[in-house]
Enzyme design. Structure first.
Site, PDB file in Angstrom:
ATOM      1  N   ASP A 136       5.911  16.025  14.930  1.00 57.24           N
ATOM      2  CA  ASP A 136       6.103  15.993  13.261  1.00 57.24           C
ATOM      3  C   ASP A 136       4.539  15.898  12.702  1.00 57.24           C
ATOM      4  O   ASP A 136       4.307  15.152  11.814  1.00 57.24           O
ATOM      5  CB  ASP A 136       6.787  14.922  12.935  1.00 57.24           C
ATOM      6  CG  ASP A 136       7.264  15.001  11.644  1.00 57.24           C
ATOM      7  OD1 ASP A 136       7.505  15.874  11.049  1.00 57.24           O
ATOM      8  OD2 ASP A 136       7.587  13.604  11.079  1.00 57.24           O
ATOM      9  N   VAL A 146       4.275  -1.075   3.732  1.00 56.80           N
ATOM     10  CA  VAL A 146       2.993  -1.380   4.219  1.00 56.80           C
ATOM     11  C   VAL A 146       1.995  -2.201   3.455  1.00 56.80           C
ATOM     12  O   VAL A 146       1.969  -1.870   2.173  1.00 56.80           O
ATOM     13  CB  VAL A 146       2.219  -0.008   4.797  1.00 56.80           C
ATOM     14  CG1 VAL A 146       0.734  -0.296   5.369  1.00 56.80           C
ATOM     15  CG2 VAL A 146       2.998   0.907   5.699  1.00 56.80           C
ATOM     16  N   TYR A 185      11.719   3.357   6.479  1.00 53.38           N
ATOM     17  CA  TYR A 185      12.207   2.368   7.158  1.00 53.38           C
ATOM     18  C   TYR A 185      11.415   1.111   6.930  1.00 53.38           C
ATOM     19  O   TYR A 185      11.834   0.262   7.309  1.00 53.38           O
ATOM     20  CB  TYR A 185      11.878   2.659   8.754  1.00 53.38           C
ATOM     21  CG  TYR A 185      12.655   3.609   9.193  1.00 53.38           C
ATOM     22  CD1 TYR A 185      14.173   3.490   9.070  1.00 53.38           C
ATOM     23  CD2 TYR A 185      12.326   4.879   9.597  1.00 53.38           C
ATOM     24  CE1 TYR A 185      14.879   4.464   9.672  1.00 53.38           C
ATOM     25  CE2 TYR A 185      13.118   5.852  10.003  1.00 53.38           C
ATOM     26  CZ  TYR A 185      14.765   5.797  10.043  1.00 53.38           C
ATOM     27  OH  TYR A 185      15.365   6.504  10.379  1.00 53.38           O
ATOM     28  N   GLY A 186      10.412   1.058   6.081  1.00 59.35           N
ATOM     29  CA  GLY A 186       9.709  -0.104   5.600  1.00 59.35           C
ATOM     30  C   GLY A 186       8.369  -0.101   4.799  1.00 59.35           C
ATOM     31  O   GLY A 186       8.388   1.133   4.109  1.00 59.35           O
ATOM     32  N   LEU A 205       0.881  -1.054  -0.055  1.00 62.35           N
ATOM     33  CA  LEU A 205       0.131   0.042  -0.072  1.00 62.35           C
ATOM     34  C   LEU A 205       0.892   1.275  -0.063  1.00 62.35           C
ATOM     35  O   LEU A 205       0.406   2.203  -0.301  1.00 62.35           O
ATOM     36  CB  LEU A 205      -0.795   0.139   1.151  1.00 62.35           C
ATOM     37  CG  LEU A 205      -1.981  -0.979   1.487  1.00 62.35           C
ATOM     38  CD1 LEU A 205      -2.649  -1.018   2.572  1.00 62.35           C
ATOM     39  CD2 LEU A 205      -3.059  -0.870   0.266  1.00 62.35           C
ATOM     40  N   GLY A 206       2.069   1.253   0.633  1.00 58.57           N
ATOM     41  CA  GLY A 206       2.898   2.270   0.854  1.00 58.57           C
ATOM     42  C   GLY A 206       4.135   1.811   1.215  1.00 58.57           C
ATOM     43  O   GLY A 206       4.325   0.785   1.567  1.00 58.57           O
TER      44      GLY A 206
END
Length: 193
Positions: free
Chosen positions: A127, A21, A18-19, A13-14
């Protein structure tokens, strides 16, 4: 492994720094969730990441992404989270061109309620930006909930000693007081100390 209780989809999905989804369906409940997979070798500070997980686990508000479970194996950490399919606030702003006053009021109301809740839990996000808000669904602004995501820079504070000095945030969005190195929870709403 407990992760075996989910059927993972191959399509992402994205992707983040760092990783990645993807969607996953629980074999028991058939509920669809989002699974964020973070390779341990890409994690610069695993203790910092564990604090992010601890903060996300304690968050329980309709306008904050829900973390349900975490799993870990030799290579990765997996976060099983609420699935949001409505896209980023940033993209919705671009798509709409502009919000009407009632739409903007609705969006800001959801944002401020979530921030108020975080601060009541002694957490500052540090953030907040349009890219760190997801809509729960693709429905209209009046019916889809907005959710705060990405607690990677968030931290705990105590009201008595709440002034922070660590410079954290995203250029173009970071509060001026954060750049000055003396700020408190008000950095989440852009107000100076």
């Amino acid at each position: 492994a407990l992760l075996d209780s989910y059927i993972m989809e191959k399509k992402n999905l994205g992707e983040g720094s760092y990783g990645s989804v993807c969607k996953a369906t629980s074999k028991v409940t058939q509920v669809v969730r989002a699974v964020k997979t973070i390779p341990k070798k890409k994690m610069p500070n695993i203790d910092r990441f564990r604090q992010e997980i601890a903060i996300m686990k304690m968050m329980d508000h309709p306008n904050i992404i829900k973390l349900y479970e975490t799993f870990e194996d030799l290579r990765n950490i997996y976060l099983i989270m609420e699935l949001c399919t409505g896209g980023e606030l940033f993209d919705r702003i671009i798509q709409e061109g502009h919000f009407t006053e009632p739409q903007a009021a609705l969006v800001m109301s959801q944002i401020l309620r979530a921030i108020y809740y975080m601060h009541s839990q002694n957490v500052m996000h540090r953030d907040l930006k349009p890219e760190n808000f997801l809509f729960h669904t693709t429905e209209s602004l009046s019916t889809s909930l907005l959710k705060i995501i990405d607690f990677g820079l968030s931290c705990f504070f105590t009201p008595e000693t709440e002034t922070k000095t660590t410079k954290a945030g995203t250029p173009y969005y970071v509060a001026p007081q954060v750049l000055e190195g003396k700020y408190d929870r008000a950095c989440d709403i852009g107000r100076a100390v």
